[in-house]
Design an enzyme around this catalytic site. Sequence first.
Site, PDB file in Angstrom:
ATOM      1  N   TYR A 274       3.297  -0.984  -7.409  1.00 38.18           N
ATOM      2  CA  TYR A 274       2.046  -1.573  -7.498  1.00 38.18           C
ATOM      3  C   TYR A 274       2.247  -2.432  -6.419  1.00 38.18           C
ATOM      4  CZ  TYR A 274      -2.533  -2.534  -9.285  1.00 38.18           C
ATOM      5  OH  TYR A 274      -3.887  -2.827  -9.441  1.00 38.18           O
TER       6      TYR A 274
ATOM      7  N   ILE B 175       1.660  -3.818  -2.113  1.00 40.44           N
ATOM      8  CA  ILE B 175       0.258  -3.511  -1.439  1.00 40.44           C
ATOM      9  C   ILE B 175      -0.135  -2.217  -1.232  1.00 40.44           C
ATOM     10  CG2 ILE B 175      -0.797  -4.096   0.982  1.00 40.44           C
ATOM     11  CD1 ILE B 175       1.482  -6.463   1.098  1.00 40.44           C
TER      12      ILE B 175
ATOM     13  N   ARG C 160       8.595  -1.195 -13.409  1.00 39.74           N
ATOM     14  CA  ARG C 160       9.683  -1.807 -14.093  1.00 39.74           C
ATOM     15  C   ARG C 160       9.629  -2.825 -15.218  1.00 39.74           C
ATOM     16  NH1 ARG C 160      12.735  -6.331 -12.608  1.00 39.74           N
ATOM     17  NH2 ARG C 160      11.538  -6.189 -10.678  1.00 39.74           N
TER      18      ARG C 160
ATOM     19  N   GLU D 249      14.529   1.980  -2.074  1.00 40.52           N
ATOM     20  CA  GLU D 249      14.696   1.785  -3.536  1.00 40.52           C
ATOM     21  C   GLU D 249      14.326   3.375  -4.184  1.00 40.52           C
ATOM     22  OE1 GLU D 249      12.150  -1.149  -5.271  1.00 40.52           O
ATOM     23  OE2 GLU D 249      12.754  -2.659  -3.965  1.00 40.52           O
TER      24      GLU D 249
ATOM     25  N   HIS E 193       5.733   8.388   3.049  1.00 44.32           N
ATOM     26  CA  HIS E 193       6.606   8.248   3.908  1.00 44.32           C
ATOM     27  C   HIS E 193       7.745   9.291   3.910  1.00 44.32           C
ATOM     28  CE1 HIS E 193       8.800   7.199   7.693  1.00 44.32           C
ATOM     29  NE2 HIS E 193       9.450   6.256   7.087  1.00 44.32           N
TER      30      HIS E 193
ATOM     31  N   GLU F  27      -2.263 -14.045  23.822  1.00 40.84           N
ATOM     32  CA  GLU F  27      -3.076 -13.003  24.542  1.00 40.84           C
ATOM     33  C   GLU F  27      -2.875 -11.506  24.448  1.00 40.84           C
ATOM     34  OE1 GLU F  27      -4.472 -13.968  28.535  1.00 40.84           O
ATOM     35  OE2 GLU F  27      -4.161 -15.967  28.203  1.00 40.84           O
TER      36      GLU F  27
ATOM     37  N   SER G 242      -9.772  -8.511  34.590  1.00 39.93           N
ATOM     38  CA  SER G 242     -10.338  -8.654  35.845  1.00 39.93           C
ATOM     39  C   SER G 242      -9.558  -7.780  36.910  1.00 39.93           C
ATOM     40  CB  SER G 242      -9.936 -10.022  36.522  1.00 39.93           C
ATOM     41  OG  SER G 242      -8.456 -10.213  36.287  1.00 39.93           O
TER      42      SER G 242
END
Length: 327
Positions: free
Chosen positions: A25, A27, A48, A85, A108, A231, A252
Site C-alpha cells: 500500500y 504510492i 505486513r 522485496e 514491473h 531550465e 529561439s
Amino acid sequence: MAKIYTDKDASLEPLRGKTIAVIGYGIQGRAQALNLRDSGLKVIVGLRKGGNSWNVAASEGFEVYEVGEAVSRADVVMVLIPDMEQPKVWQSQIAPHLREGAVVDFAHGFNIHYGLIKPPKNVDVVMVAPKAPGRAVREEFLAGRGVPALVAVHQNYSGSALKYALAIAKGIGATRAGVIETTFAEETETDLIGEQTVLVGGLMELIKRGFEVLVEMGYQPEVAYFEVLNEAKLIMDLIWQRGIYGMLNGVSDTAKYGGLTVGPKIIDEEVKSKMKAAALRVKSGEFAKEWVEEYARGSPNLKRLMESVKEHPIEKVGAEMRKLLFG
C-alpha cells in the site's frame, strides 16, 4: 506495429464477483487499490502486520489482512511491493497461499524476467505497468482520464489471461489513455535501459557535467544551476507536449542552431556505443546479477554513490535556489 488497447477493447466483467488482493500500500499500491474499488470491484489489501501502511489502508475503508491471508482469499493477486522485496515475500507469504487458477499481476517484469520469482504453472501471470508514478495514476483517474500502461502475459493457464490483464488496466483507468501490449522481457529491459542511459543516469550526469563546466570557467554557480538544471524542466515539458521537432519550434532560432550543431558533437557516436554496451549488460542479465548481489550485501555501493551525489556542489547550490523558487 504495437498493439494498443483502449476502453472499448477492455471489460471489467472478468473481475466482477472476484476478490482482488493488492499486496502493498505504497504510492502505486494505494493508487491502484483505490481506482479498482472506485471502478466497482472488490479489493482487499495484504500487508505486513504492524507496518505503517496498515492503519492507512484501514482508515481508507479497506479490509486489511496479513499477506498470506489476503492471498488465500483472493482470485487476483497484485504484487505491488518494491522489486527487491518481492522474492522473499513471494517465497514465504504469497506462493504457499495461491489458489489454483488465480491471476497474479506485477507492475514491473524484473523478478519474473530474471527468474527471481518462479510462479507455479497453475496460475495466470500478467503485468499491468502504468507509465507514471502512483500519484498521477490516482489524480488522472479522479479527473476522468488515465495514464498509459504496458500490458503483458507471461503465463496463460486459464486461457483468458489477457482479458484479466486488460480488465485490471481498465479498472485503474489506464485504458482511457491507451495500453500497449508488450512482453515481460521487453518491459523490463527497456525500462532499465531507459533509466540507466537517459532518464536517471544519462540526464543526471549531463546536467552535472554541464554545471561543472560553467563553474570551472568562472561563471556563478547560481547562474549555472538555472541554465543547466532549472531550465531543463521547461525543455522537457515542451518535448513531452510537442515532441522533439515541436520543442525546436518553441525555442529561439539561436537555440535551435546551437543545439542542432553542437548537440551531436557532445552526444556523439562514441556515447551511443557506450549506451549500447550498457543496454547489452541489461539484456544479458549482467546488470540484474550485479544489482541483486549489491542489494544482498546491504547496498553499500549504492549508499556511497548516493552520498557523493548529495555532496556535489550542484546540490548545495540547488537547495538554496529551490528555497527562492518554492519557499
